[in-house]
Design a protein around this motif. Structure first.
Motif, short mmCIF file in Angstrom:
data_model
loop_
_atom_site.label_atom_id
_atom_site.label_comp_id
_atom_site.label_asym_id
_atom_site.label_seq_id
_atom_site.Cartn_x
_atom_site.Cartn_y
_atom_site.Cartn_z
N MET A 1 0.82 -1.22 0.00
CA MET A 1 0.00 0.00 0.00
C MET A 1 0.85 1.27 0.00
O MET A 1 0.32 2.36 -0.09
CB MET A 1 -0.93 0.00 1.21
N THR A 2 2.16 1.11 0.13
CA THR A 2 3.03 2.30 0.17
C THR A 2 2.87 3.13 -1.09
O THR A 2 2.84 4.37 -1.03
CB THR A 2 4.50 1.88 0.34
N TRP A 3 2.77 2.46 -2.25
CA TRP A 3 2.64 3.18 -3.52
C TRP A 3 1.40 4.06 -3.53
O TRP A 3 1.40 5.15 -4.12
CB TRP A 3 2.58 2.18 -4.68
N PHE A 4 0.32 3.59 -2.86
CA PHE A 4 -0.93 4.34 -2.85
C PHE A 4 -0.75 5.67 -2.11
O PHE A 4 -1.14 6.73 -2.60
CB PHE A 4 -2.03 3.50 -2.18
N TYR A 5 -0.12 5.61 -0.92
CA TYR A 5 0.08 6.83 -0.13
C TYR A 5 1.06 7.78 -0.83
O TYR A 5 0.87 9.00 -0.80
CB TYR A 5 0.58 6.48 1.26
N LEU A 6 2.07 7.22 -1.46
CA LEU A 6 3.02 8.06 -2.20
C LEU A 6 2.35 8.74 -3.38
O LEU A 6 2.64 9.91 -3.70
CB LEU A 6 4.20 7.21 -2.68
N THR A 7 1.43 8.02 -4.05
CA THR A 7 0.69 8.62 -5.17
C THR A 7 -0.18 9.76 -4.70
O THR A 7 -0.24 10.83 -5.34
CB THR A 7 -0.18 7.55 -5.87
N ILE A 8 -0.88 9.58 -3.57
CA ILE A 8 -1.72 10.63 -3.01
C ILE A 8 -0.88 11.86 -2.66
O ILE A 8 -1.24 13.01 -2.95
CB ILE A 8 -2.47 10.13 -1.76
N LEU A 9 0.29 11.63 -2.04
CA LEU A 9 1.18 12.74 -1.69
C LEU A 9 1.65 13.46 -2.95
O LEU A 9 1.73 14.69 -2.98
CB LEU A 9 2.39 12.22 -0.90
N ALA A 10 1.98 12.69 -3.98
CA ALA A 10 2.44 13.29 -5.24
C ALA A 10 1.37 14.18 -5.85
O ALA A 10 1.65 15.29 -6.33
CB ALA A 10 2.84 12.20 -6.23
N VAL A 11 0.12 13.72 -5.82
CA VAL A 11 -1.00 14.51 -6.35
C VAL A 11 -1.17 15.80 -5.55
O VAL A 11 -1.36 16.89 -6.12
CB VAL A 11 -2.30 13.69 -6.33
N LEU A 12 -1.10 15.70 -4.22
CA LEU A 12 -1.24 16.88 -3.37
C LEU A 12 -0.14 17.89 -3.62
O LEU A 12 -0.39 19.10 -3.75
CB LEU A 12 -1.26 16.46 -1.89
N PHE A 13 1.11 17.40 -3.71
CA PHE A 13 2.24 18.30 -3.95
C PHE A 13 2.16 18.94 -5.33
O PHE A 13 2.47 20.12 -5.49
CB PHE A 13 3.56 17.54 -3.79
N GLN A 14 1.73 18.16 -6.32
CA GLN A 14 1.63 18.70 -7.67
C GLN A 14 0.55 19.77 -7.75
O GLN A 14 0.73 20.80 -8.40
CB GLN A 14 1.34 17.59 -8.68
N THR A 15 -0.57 19.53 -7.07
CA THR A 15 -1.65 20.52 -7.04
C THR A 15 -1.19 21.80 -6.36
O THR A 15 -1.45 22.91 -6.85
CB THR A 15 -2.87 19.95 -6.30
#
Length: 217
Positions: A1-15
């Protein structure tokens, strides 16, 4: 599930990054904001390049010259994509352009078929058309506008341009990474090498442009 949380963080940072860039554009201009995206990472990339030269110097001497051509192509394509993205923030309906940006994945599939000889299955072609129709329907424009008017709207054109240049960046980077892997560089080393070279090229291009603009004044 680590990839899921990293993806969410990436989306937040990109936004968050996009919002900051939208605000900075009015103060610094399109080119300066675009340059800021890759300027502050330069010291870390130079250290990475030094590490590569010390430990893998033979890698650079054996790489074909086309490697640098593809890195340069990736650098130019991402610069153009970034300029279009920052310019998009000046549009009233910039959300429209952001929607059309999501065609980058579809454009990667098409460009990969053209330049990398990767085949697209029938279901893949069908999925591309369905995705395009979905993007057109989801575009938050005047409902009375015709399909062609939606496509040729300024925000839509900029969004499509961003998607195209990002897709072209991906293709050029993949070609360059393949050339590193052929020399036994491995996947991680190939990614680092390409990223270092093409971002350094981008900084050189931005510096050259700024010097040229200053000389015109």
């Amino acid at each position: 599930m680590t990839w899921f949380y990293l993806t969410i963080l990436a989306v937040l940072f990109q936004t968050q990054r996009n919002l900051i860039q939208k605000n900075l554009r009015n103060k610094l201009g399109t080119v300066a904001v675009s340059w800021a995206r890759i300027f502050f990472i330069l010291p870390f990339l130079l250290m990475a390049l030094g590490f590569l030269l010390i430990n893998k110097a033979e890698l650079f001497s054996n790489i074909d010259n086309s490697f640098y051509i593809f890195c340069f192509g990736a650098a130019i394509a991402q610069i153009l994509g970034t300029l279009c993205l920052v310019e998009l923030f000046s549009c009233r309906n910039f959300v429209v352009g952001v929607t059309y940006m999501k065609t980058d994945t579809l454009q990667v599939a098409v460009l990969a078929a053209i330049f990398l000889s990767e085949s697209i299955p029938i279901l893949g072609i069908f999925a591309i058309f369905i995705s395009l129709i979905g993007i057109l329907l989801l575009t938050p424009l005047d409902k009375d506008l015709k399909i062609l008017d939606r496509i040729f709207h300024k925000s839509a054109i900029l969004g499509l341009a961003v998607g195209f240049f990002l897709a072209l960046t991906t293709i050029c980077m993949k070609k360059a990474m393949n050339l590193v892997e052929i020399q036994g560089g491995g996947k991680i080393l190939s990614v680092v090498t390409v990223f270092v070279i093409y971002v350094i090229m981008q900084n050189i291009l931005y510096i050259a442009y700024e010097n040229y603009r200053k000389n015109l004044r």
